[in-house]
Design an enzyme around this catalytic site. Structure first.
Site, PDB file in Angstrom:
ATOM      1  N   ASP A  93      -0.334   5.070   0.995  1.00  8.89           N
ATOM      2  CA  ASP A  93      -0.626   6.040   2.045  1.00  8.89           C
ATOM      3  C   ASP A  93      -0.536   5.395   3.425  1.00  8.89           C
ATOM      4  O   ASP A  93      -1.124   4.336   3.670  1.00  8.89           O
ATOM      5  CB  ASP A  93      -2.013   6.635   1.845  1.00  8.89           C
ATOM      6  CG  ASP A  93      -2.103   7.473   0.574  1.00  8.89           C
ATOM      7  OD1 ASP A  93      -2.802   8.489   0.591  1.00  8.89           O
ATOM      8  OD2 ASP A  93      -1.459   7.109  -0.430  1.00  8.89           O
ATOM      9  N   ASP A 148       0.854  -1.165   0.000  1.00 12.74           N
ATOM     10  CA  ASP A 148       0.000   0.000   0.000  1.00 12.74           C
ATOM     11  C   ASP A 148       0.906   1.237   0.000  1.00 12.74           C
ATOM     12  O   ASP A 148       2.112   1.124   0.237  1.00 12.74           O
ATOM     13  CB  ASP A 148      -0.876  -0.042   1.252  1.00 12.74           C
ATOM     14  CG  ASP A 148      -1.738   1.189   1.413  1.00 12.74           C
ATOM     15  OD1 ASP A 148      -2.305   1.654   0.406  1.00 12.74           O
ATOM     16  OD2 ASP A 148      -1.841   1.703   2.546  1.00 12.74           O
TER      17      ASP A 148
END
Length: 410
Positions: free
Chosen positions: A184, A182
């Site tokens: 963020d 991922d």
């Protein structure tokens, strides 16, 4: 000491390490006709422990005397023990129990050892992986009840505020070749949509929706579209300003650089936006980058997202697509994330790691890393700190003169 024919002999040598000790002992044993069955060596702070298991059938009768004299000459302690040539443990499956913390105290390690023993396991070997940025150890364990051990170690991790991973210590662990992250709050510290919202003057509203979505309280696609609509009318130049503000998670460059040097494929799948993942792909040398596309018309954001939204299910699909494209089985993949949007991807991967994650993610992931250093994940893969340091030293020049994408604290 009299040595009976055909009885294997364990020779244990201990003392201050110095060059050629192992060579000299093996040459002595070889010249006496001893047959080597097994050997292990460990050096801790220049103190050597060397175990050599030999058969002495047909060997020179004076071999024990010669080894004792050799030890005396070199200031080494030498012990002998008659042992069986085969072990009842030989065919048993080993598990790697990786423990890391900052700090990692003796009492925490004692609690780990107690959990292993309480579930019928036995620690076969302990190897220190790193002291920076965290302290990490690999315990090779012959497990009793594996699932019970996982549960007990999970309770220890929570009580001691450390991280513990349990993996089969075999080819599958060493064969993992693809890492997908991922972005963020994982690869970067920030939530990009909140930085965009700050530019648009609606950051509090967007941050509140983001927090609920990452905790699994809201449907991701619906919450994303709701947040993006609040950005309608934002000048396209704000994307460049936000791109200059994003901060890499501490250890991110080291993490990616080390994986790439070791031959891993590294990618990102993000519920964020392509202008930022494309930038990170170039900046970090990533192999794959997937995210959402913001619609821009006449130099301004329209408040809409184009194409298929990268939501929870889509992340898992992208992991599988990348693995297929690279010819890597899913069992040899690692996924890293922090929010509910990452859960399907973490479940699909061979190893799913919750990195500084929300409680709902920590509860479901294979393992957790709760220290704020992305490169600590390397130790969960069995990579030693010394190997990381060598990669960093070899590519130190890469870190010079970089105006953006700086790691926090660097």
């Amino acid at each position: 000491m009299t040595v009976e024919p055909n009885l294997p002999l364990l020779i244990r040598v201990s003392g201050r390490d110095r060059p050629s000790l192992t060579r000299d002992l093996l040459q002595l044993l070889g010249s006496a006709g001893a047959v080597l069955e097994d050997m292990e060596q460990l050096v801790v702070r220049e103190r050597l422990t060397l175990d050599v298991l030999v058969r002495l059938d047909g060997a020179d009768d004076g071999v024990v005397r010669d080894v004792l004299f050799w030890g005396f000459q070199h200031g080494m302690k030498v012990d002998f023990e008659r042992v069986a040539s085969t072990s009842s443990r030989a065919g048993l499956m080993r598990h790697a129990v990786t423990v890391l913390g900052r700090p990692l105290t003796p009492s925490s390690l004692a609690a780990v050892a107690e959990a292993v023993a309480a579930t019928g396991g036995n620690i076969d070997r302990i190897v220190r992986l790193a002291t920076e940025p965290v302290t990490a150890y690999d315990l090779v364990v012959i497990a009793g009840d594996v699932e019970a051990m996982r549960r007990e170690l999970g309770a220890v991790a929570q009580a001691e505020r450390i991280d513990v991973a349990v993996q089969v210590n075999g080819l599958e662990r060493r064969a993992k070749r693809l890492v997908v992250m991922d972005v963020d709050s994982t690869l970067i510290v920030d939530e990009v949509i909140e930085l965009l919202a700050d530019e648009a003057g609606c950051e509090p509203e967007v941050a509140a929706i983001t927090a609920r979505a990452m905790a699994g309280e809201l449907d991701f696609e619906g919450s994303l579209r709701e947040r993006v609509r609040l950005l309608a009318g934002l000048d396209e130049a704000a994307i460049d300003r936000v791109r200059a503000r994003i901060r890499l998670t501490p250890g991110a460059r080291t993490f990616v650089r080390t994986l790439k040097r070791l031959g891993f494929v590294v990618g990102v799948v993000s519920g964020g936006f392509t202008p930022f993942t494309d930038f990170l792909r170039v900046d970090l040398g990533l192999d794959h980058a997937h995210a959402n596309t913001l619609e821009v018309r006449d130099g301004r954001l329209t408040g809409e997202v184009l194409g298929t939204v990268v939501d929870r299910a889509r992340k898992a699909e992208l992991l599988a697509e990348i693995a297929t494209a690279e010819g890597v089985p899913l069992s040899q993949t690692v996924a890293v994330g922090d929010g509910a949007n990452d859960l399907d991807m973490l479940a699909a991967a061979g190893l799913g790691i919750a990195f500084n994650a929300k409680p709902v993610v920590r509860a479901q992931a294979d393992t957790t890393v709760s220290v704020p250093y992305l490169d600590a994940i390397l130790f969960m893969l069995g990579i030693r700190g010394a190997d990381v340091e060598r990669v960093t030293a070899a590519e130190n020049a890469v870190a010079a003169g970089r105006p953006v994408g700086t790691e926090v604290g660097a």
